[in-house]
Scaffold this motif. Sequence first.
Motif, mmCIF file in Angstrom:
data_model
loop_
_atom_site.group_PDB
_atom_site.id
_atom_site.type_symbol
_atom_site.label_atom_id
_atom_site.label_comp_id
_atom_site.label_asym_id
_atom_site.label_seq_id
_atom_site.Cartn_x
_atom_site.Cartn_y
_atom_site.Cartn_z
ATOM 1 N N GLY A 111 -11.613 30.834 6.945
ATOM 2 C CA GLY A 111 -10.726 30.232 5.964
ATOM 3 C C GLY A 111 -11.370 29.004 5.358
ATOM 4 O O GLY A 111 -12.517 29.047 4.917
ATOM 5 N N CYS A 112 -10.611 27.907 5.353
ATOM 6 C CA CYS A 112 -11.160 26.667 4.815
ATOM 7 C C CYS A 112 -10.416 25.460 5.371
ATOM 8 O O CYS A 112 -9.361 25.592 5.999
ATOM 9 C CB CYS A 112 -11.115 26.665 3.288
ATOM 10 S SG CYS A 112 -9.479 26.500 2.560
ATOM 11 N N SER A 113 -10.975 24.317 5.112
ATOM 12 C CA SER A 113 -10.338 23.052 5.451
ATOM 13 C C SER A 113 -9.974 22.375 4.128
ATOM 14 O O SER A 113 -10.832 22.201 3.265
ATOM 15 C CB SER A 113 -11.305 22.187 6.254
ATOM 16 O OG SER A 113 -10.715 20.935 6.526
ATOM 17 N N VAL A 114 -8.707 22.039 3.982
ATOM 18 C CA VAL A 114 -8.236 21.363 2.772
ATOM 19 C C VAL A 114 -8.133 19.873 3.091
ATOM 20 O O VAL A 114 -7.420 19.481 4.009
ATOM 21 C CB VAL A 114 -6.877 21.905 2.309
ATOM 22 C CG1 VAL A 114 -6.393 21.157 1.075
ATOM 23 C CG2 VAL A 114 -6.964 23.405 2.039
ATOM 24 N N HIS A 115 -8.873 19.075 2.332
ATOM 25 C CA HIS A 115 -8.872 17.627 2.528
ATOM 26 C C HIS A 115 -8.075 16.975 1.405
ATOM 27 O O HIS A 115 -8.403 17.137 0.234
ATOM 28 C CB HIS A 115 -10.310 17.093 2.547
ATOM 29 C CG HIS A 115 -10.390 15.638 2.896
ATOM 30 N ND1 HIS A 115 -10.271 15.202 4.193
ATOM 31 C CD2 HIS A 115 -10.546 14.540 2.132
ATOM 32 C CE1 HIS A 115 -10.367 13.883 4.208
ATOM 33 N NE2 HIS A 115 -10.528 13.456 2.961
ATOM 34 N N TRP A 116 -7.013 16.283 1.775
ATOM 35 C CA TRP A 116 -6.159 15.557 0.841
ATOM 36 C C TRP A 116 -6.477 14.079 0.935
ATOM 37 O O TRP A 116 -6.531 13.523 2.027
ATOM 38 C CB TRP A 116 -4.691 15.745 1.193
ATOM 39 C CG TRP A 116 -4.113 17.075 0.840
ATOM 40 C CD1 TRP A 116 -4.171 18.214 1.585
ATOM 41 C CD2 TRP A 116 -3.380 17.395 -0.331
ATOM 42 N NE1 TRP A 116 -3.515 19.236 0.935
ATOM 43 C CE2 TRP A 116 -3.014 18.748 -0.238
ATOM 44 C CE3 TRP A 116 -2.984 16.663 -1.456
ATOM 45 C CZ2 TRP A 116 -2.272 19.390 -1.229
ATOM 46 C CZ3 TRP A 116 -2.250 17.299 -2.438
ATOM 47 C CH2 TRP A 116 -1.900 18.652 -2.318
ATOM 48 N N THR A 117 -6.668 13.436 -0.209
ATOM 49 C CA THR A 117 -6.863 11.987 -0.269
ATOM 50 C C THR A 117 -5.858 11.418 -1.257
ATOM 51 O O THR A 117 -5.784 11.869 -2.400
ATOM 52 C CB THR A 117 -8.294 11.640 -0.740
ATOM 53 O OG1 THR A 117 -9.239 12.305 0.104
ATOM 54 C CG2 THR A 117 -8.532 10.144 -0.682
ATOM 55 N N LEU A 118 -5.089 10.434 -0.806
ATOM 56 C CA LEU A 118 -4.159 9.721 -1.663
ATOM 57 C C LEU A 118 -4.659 8.285 -1.769
ATOM 58 O O LEU A 118 -4.806 7.608 -0.755
ATOM 59 C CB LEU A 118 -2.736 9.726 -1.080
ATOM 60 C CG LEU A 118 -1.885 10.985 -1.276
ATOM 61 C CD1 LEU A 118 -2.547 12.234 -0.761
ATOM 62 C CD2 LEU A 118 -0.525 10.805 -0.652
ATOM 63 N N GLU A 119 -4.982 7.876 -2.986
ATOM 64 C CA GLU A 119 -5.449 6.513 -3.232
ATOM 65 C C GLU A 119 -4.439 5.831 -4.136
ATOM 66 O O GLU A 119 -3.993 6.427 -5.121
ATOM 67 C CB GLU A 119 -6.822 6.516 -3.899
ATOM 68 C CG GLU A 119 -7.909 7.118 -3.028
ATOM 69 C CD GLU A 119 -9.234 7.190 -3.745
ATOM 70 O OE1 GLU A 119 -9.928 6.160 -3.800
ATOM 71 O OE2 GLU A 119 -9.549 8.286 -4.262
ATOM 72 N N TYR A 120 -4.102 4.586 -3.822
ATOM 73 C CA TYR A 120 -3.018 3.943 -4.546
ATOM 74 C C TYR A 120 -3.154 2.427 -4.538
ATOM 75 O O TYR A 120 -3.857 1.847 -3.709
ATOM 76 C CB TYR A 120 -1.670 4.334 -3.918
ATOM 77 C CG TYR A 120 -1.675 4.191 -2.416
ATOM 78 C CD1 TYR A 120 -1.322 2.978 -1.811
ATOM 79 C CD2 TYR A 120 -2.083 5.242 -1.599
ATOM 80 C CE1 TYR A 120 -1.370 2.837 -0.443
ATOM 81 C CE2 TYR A 120 -2.136 5.104 -0.231
ATOM 82 C CZ TYR A 120 -1.772 3.898 0.348
ATOM 83 O OH TYR A 120 -1.830 3.751 1.711
ATOM 84 N N GLU A 121 -2.456 1.816 -5.495
ATOM 85 C CA GLU A 121 -2.306 0.370 -5.525
ATOM 86 C C GLU A 121 -0.819 0.080 -5.653
ATOM 87 O O GLU A 121 -0.165 0.523 -6.595
ATOM 88 C CB GLU A 121 -3.065 -0.257 -6.692
ATOM 89 C CG GLU A 121 -2.952 -1.766 -6.695
ATOM 90 C CD GLU A 121 -3.705 -2.441 -7.835
ATOM 91 O OE1 GLU A 121 -3.596 -3.676 -7.932
ATOM 92 O OE2 GLU A 121 -4.377 -1.743 -8.625
ATOM 93 N N LYS A 122 -0.294 -0.655 -4.690
ATOM 94 C CA LYS A 122 1.135 -0.984 -4.652
ATOM 95 C C LYS A 122 1.446 -2.143 -5.589
ATOM 96 O O LYS A 122 0.594 -2.984 -5.851
ATOM 97 C CB LYS A 122 1.532 -1.402 -3.237
ATOM 98 C CG LYS A 122 1.242 -0.382 -2.162
ATOM 99 C CD LYS A 122 1.528 -0.989 -0.797
ATOM 100 C CE LYS A 122 1.056 -0.082 0.322
ATOM 101 N NZ LYS A 122 1.298 -0.692 1.632
ATOM 102 N N HIS A 123 2.698 -2.181 -6.042
ATOM 103 C CA HIS A 123 3.155 -3.319 -6.855
ATOM 104 C C HIS A 123 3.277 -4.585 -6.010
ATOM 105 O O HIS A 123 3.043 -5.681 -6.492
ATOM 106 C CB HIS A 123 4.497 -3.018 -7.524
ATOM 107 C CG HIS A 123 4.396 -2.105 -8.700
ATOM 108 N ND1 HIS A 123 3.663 -2.415 -9.825
ATOM 109 C CD2 HIS A 123 4.929 -0.886 -8.935
ATOM 110 C CE1 HIS A 123 3.758 -1.426 -10.695
ATOM 111 N NE2 HIS A 123 4.511 -0.483 -10.186
#
Length: 152
Positions: A111-123
């Motif tokens: 199968g595969c490996s799904v890599h999720w990255t969430l990058e953010y700047e908070k108020h």
Amino acid sequence: MALTGKIETDVEIKASAAQFHEMFTHKPHHISNISSNHIQGVDLHEGDWGTVGAIVYWNYFHDGKARVAKERIEAIDAEKNLVTFRVIEGDLMEHYKSFLFTIQATPKGEGCSVHWTLEYEKHHGDITDPHTLLQIAVEVSNDIDAHLTAQA
């Protein structure tokens, strides 16, 4: 507390990396049928599916509420099965100055490996990191996997 952040996770699935990547680049409008408890609808507002610069409008359910996000596809790398979405409007912008989702599927065994990255700047510093959003990404990934492998 830092105003910028990055959280990541990996999801091991049975579907191929190319199949998974195609779902987020060319067929995100199918995700609402596959993972309807999280995604209520995905519409193309500008451009073409699977192209950088396309504007995609998501209706989703998060923290017990219906939410919306308007996102621009920032990058697509078919060879690396990678797609990046930048949130440009919607509910997330109430808490974040910027928000980026990067999804990369890497072939692994059958199968595969799904890599999720969430990058953010908070108020501001009182806003919590979006771990519940990352959990939704994991659940949606598993729903897509179940859908893709059921077709095989």
